[in-house]
Each structure stands twice: as C-alpha cells, then as structure tokens.
Design an enzyme around this catalytic site. Sequence first.
Site, PDB file in Angstrom:
ATOM      1  N   THR A  97      -0.209   6.329  -1.653  1.00  0.00           N
ATOM      2  CA  THR A  97       1.042   6.518  -2.396  1.00  0.00           C
ATOM      3  C   THR A  97       1.887   7.636  -1.783  1.00  0.00           C
ATOM      4  O   THR A  97       1.413   8.431  -0.973  1.00  0.00           O
ATOM      5  CB  THR A  97       0.764   6.874  -3.872  1.00  0.00           C
ATOM      6  OG1 THR A  97       0.125   8.150  -3.908  1.00  0.00           O
ATOM      7  CG2 THR A  97      -0.101   5.840  -4.551  1.00  0.00           C
ATOM      8  N   CYS A  98       3.131   7.679  -2.234  1.00  0.00           N
ATOM      9  CA  CYS A  98       4.074   8.698  -1.754  1.00  0.00           C
ATOM     10  C   CYS A  98       3.949   9.960  -2.591  1.00  0.00           C
ATOM     11  O   CYS A  98       4.950  10.529  -3.013  1.00  0.00           O
ATOM     12  CB  CYS A  98       5.493   8.151  -1.865  1.00  0.00           C
ATOM     13  SG  CYS A  98       6.161   7.758  -0.271  1.00  0.00           S
ATOM     14  N   ASP A  99       2.744  10.376  -2.886  1.00  0.00           N
ATOM     15  CA  ASP A  99       2.529  11.556  -3.712  1.00  0.00           C
ATOM     16  C   ASP A  99       1.679  12.534  -2.923  1.00  0.00           C
ATOM     17  O   ASP A  99       0.612  12.173  -2.409  1.00  0.00           O
ATOM     18  CB  ASP A  99       1.804  11.133  -5.007  1.00  0.00           C
ATOM     19  CG  ASP A  99       1.670  12.286  -5.970  1.00  0.00           C
ATOM     20  OD1 ASP A  99       2.262  12.206  -7.059  1.00  0.00           O
ATOM     21  OD2 ASP A  99       0.991  13.272  -5.644  1.00  0.00           O
ATOM     22  N   ASN A 156       3.953   3.675  -7.994  1.00  0.00           N
ATOM     23  CA  ASN A 156       4.498   3.330  -6.672  1.00  0.00           C
ATOM     24  C   ASN A 156       4.392   1.832  -6.371  1.00  0.00           C
ATOM     25  O   ASN A 156       4.381   1.433  -5.212  1.00  0.00           O
ATOM     26  CB  ASN A 156       3.739   4.083  -5.564  1.00  0.00           C
ATOM     27  CG  ASN A 156       4.482   5.297  -5.055  1.00  0.00           C
ATOM     28  OD1 ASN A 156       4.038   5.915  -4.092  1.00  0.00           O
ATOM     29  ND2 ASN A 156       5.595   5.670  -5.643  1.00  0.00           N
TER      30      ASN A 156
END
Length: 405
Positions: A348-350, A391
């Site tokens: 994910t973009c975390d 996401n």
Amino acid sequence: MTSTTTDDRATVTSVQLTQGTEAPSVSDRVRRFLAETPPPTPCLVIDLETVRRRFAEVSSALPEAGIYYAVKANPAPEVVRALAALGCSFDVASPAEIDLCLAEGAAPETISYSNPIKKAAQVAYAYARGVRMYACDSEADLDNLAAHAPGSSVFCRTLLRDKGSIYPFGRKFGCEPEMVVELLARAVELGLDASGVSFHVGSQQLDPAGWDSGIATAAEIAAALRDRGVELTSLNLGGGLPASYRTQAPPLAEYGAAIRAAVARSFGEHRPRLMIEPGRSIVGEAGVLRSEVVLVSRKSYRDDTRWVFLDVGKYGGLVETEGEAIAYPVLTSRDGGPTGPVVLAGPTCDGDDVLYQHTHYELPLDLAAGDHVDILSTGAYTASYSSVEFNGFEPLRTYCVDGAE
Ligand SMILES: Cc1ncc(COP(=O)(O)O)c(C=O)c1O
C-alpha cells in the site's frame, strides 16, 4: 482433499528460525492445495487437521477445563464448524459472532459472550438467541445484563498487572479486584448467577507461570465473597496460550501443569470449574499466507539490503507485525540458493506498511517479482484483522483445506 473458500469474492522450500528451534512446517495437504489449485494471492490457507490437533493438545494440557475457542482469532465458518463438531465451546464478542457459531452447529449454552463492552441491544439479542453466559467489568453493563439477560451467569473480569506476554491488554478490560467483589455481590442482588472471575494474561503469553497472579487474585476475590455468603463456582482463565512463530513456544503441557498447580495452591479445597478461551494457540499454526513478490529494489547502489515488497502487508492482515512483535517464519519459491538481508514491506501507499526492518530476515538473492513468499503460522489475527479495502486492496481471502495427507 477438500478445500473451501470462506469469501465469495501457497511450492515452498527456507524457514528462517531463531537458532535451536524447530521449524513450523507446511502440511502436505496445504502444499498440494497450493500446487494443484493455486488461488489468486494474497490468500490465507487454513489446515483444518492442524486446528483439530491443536484443540486436542489444549484439551490434553488442561483436561479439566472447558475450552471456549476465541472466535475473533479466526472466524472462518469451517474452523468454527470443525471445532463445534469436536465439542468445543465458543468465546464471542458480538452478535455476528453468535450468529456464526449457531449457524455452524454450536449450541447456545456453549457460547460465552466475553466482551465486557456491549450495548443493551446486543445483550438483548444474545439473550434472545439463547446465550446465558456473559463477562462484565462495569456497573452499567451489569445493569444491562440484569435487564436484558435475566438470570444469566456472569463473570467479572479483574485487572491484572500482566507480564510476559507479547500483547498485554493494559487497562482497557477489567476492574480492580475490590470492585469485582462488589459487582459480583450486586449481580446476586440483581438476580444473576455470579459465576466467577475472569482475566486475560495478555496474548502470546510466553511464561507458563503467567497465570499465577491472576489465579491468586481470583482466589482472594472468591474468599472475600464467601465471607459475604456468595460462593463462586467457576474461574475463566481467558486466552494467552501461545503459538510458535520463528521462536518455538514452550509446550502447552507446561502451561497446563503450571495452571493446575496455581489453582491448587490458591484455591485449596474450594476448587472452581475451569474455563479457558484459547484463540491464537488453536488456529495460529494452522495458517499459511501465500503472497507474491510485487517488487524488489534498493535504496542506493551501495546498499546490500534489498526491499522486498509483497502483495500483502499490515492492512492485508499482517497487523501483528506492528512493532515487529510477531516474527513469522517465511519460505519462498526460490529457497536453496544464496541469501541476503531484506526489509519486508507491504504493497500500500502507506509509510507504516512495513513488516520487518529491524528483525533480521534473509531471502534468496535471485528472488524476483512474481515469486511466492509463504508466511507461516498466520492462522490467527490475520484475516480477521485485514482492512475492508484500504487503497483498493480487497480483504484477505481464506481457504480451508481438509481430508487425508
Ligand atoms: C476475552 C478474550 N478471551 C480470549 C481471547 C483470545 O486470546 P488468545 O488469542 O491470546 O488466546 C481474547 C483475545 O483478544 C479475549 O479478548
């Protein structure tokens, strides 16, 4: 072999273990399922025979205790059904978990609603469905129980200064022992059955003596109530029994012996009926999470450490890697050749979606996008923790395999 998926929408070769420990393994059943009918990744595969074996191991470690499987650890219907067929009871935390247990063959009298945080309407629903055993730790919840679950059995949860577990519960649940005494005395006045004391030593308790202080506290509470004419009949030992990850946990038999000795020491001739609520210890080792490598990269041309991004991360179910508390054993489809250090991260973009950057993991040097990484001992607190669609990644699907090896 049969396999089922619990949602309508793992070839393996290096286990990384702390020295001197035994490798958790992938059963032939799971290996065959992953080879013959590989589902899309990521996915969790639960071996129901391992679930049954672990239930038998907990039972033989503590044969005098009623076993209430903590459904939250893994609520796959197949797991609940397999355990109900063995005569297991259930610890639930919500109306939905009650419905699940009843649908999978559990009798209402084998269900304990052990979550002290519940709405009046949830109590009323549980009572209407036949549930007659509840945990509480507050006056307000006790009043709700008296009003909406009249005559039911009540456990009151005591606070502990829990030590030795990977996941201590802190002060969220339970109340001080003197308040437990008052609440249980009040339960009797309200027409409820004051059944006993419950506590939780913290999940993944690695010290078999970790129950001693809770048992001693419960015995003091029982003695104080006896002086007031209230005789408690039961003791709920909560969860906490461990599963093995990269480090082998002590044998369950050691826990049984330590608990038995502590009950004898603290309760003497007033021995209570025992209940235990294992979650992780029953399903943890039954799960293999098959993931795929999305990308392998480096942060500089001089770096030895590669970043390996998998198609599963914290939000896909590996929440217990938070703080790197649980170090899962890992196998890859390229095992056998030379290895080098890696950081393992999710897709994910975390920025927090990193699994291990301090815990040392080595993976094959030729590992590349598309290869499989199997994460072992992932049966507990994975699928039930995965996010709904962070996401755009769908929740972790569970497949249960059963039948002969
Ligand atoms: C009341 C209660 N009982 C049992 C359990 C299961 O604990 P474990 O998985 O450590 O056995 C939990 C876990 O949160 C719990 O809250």
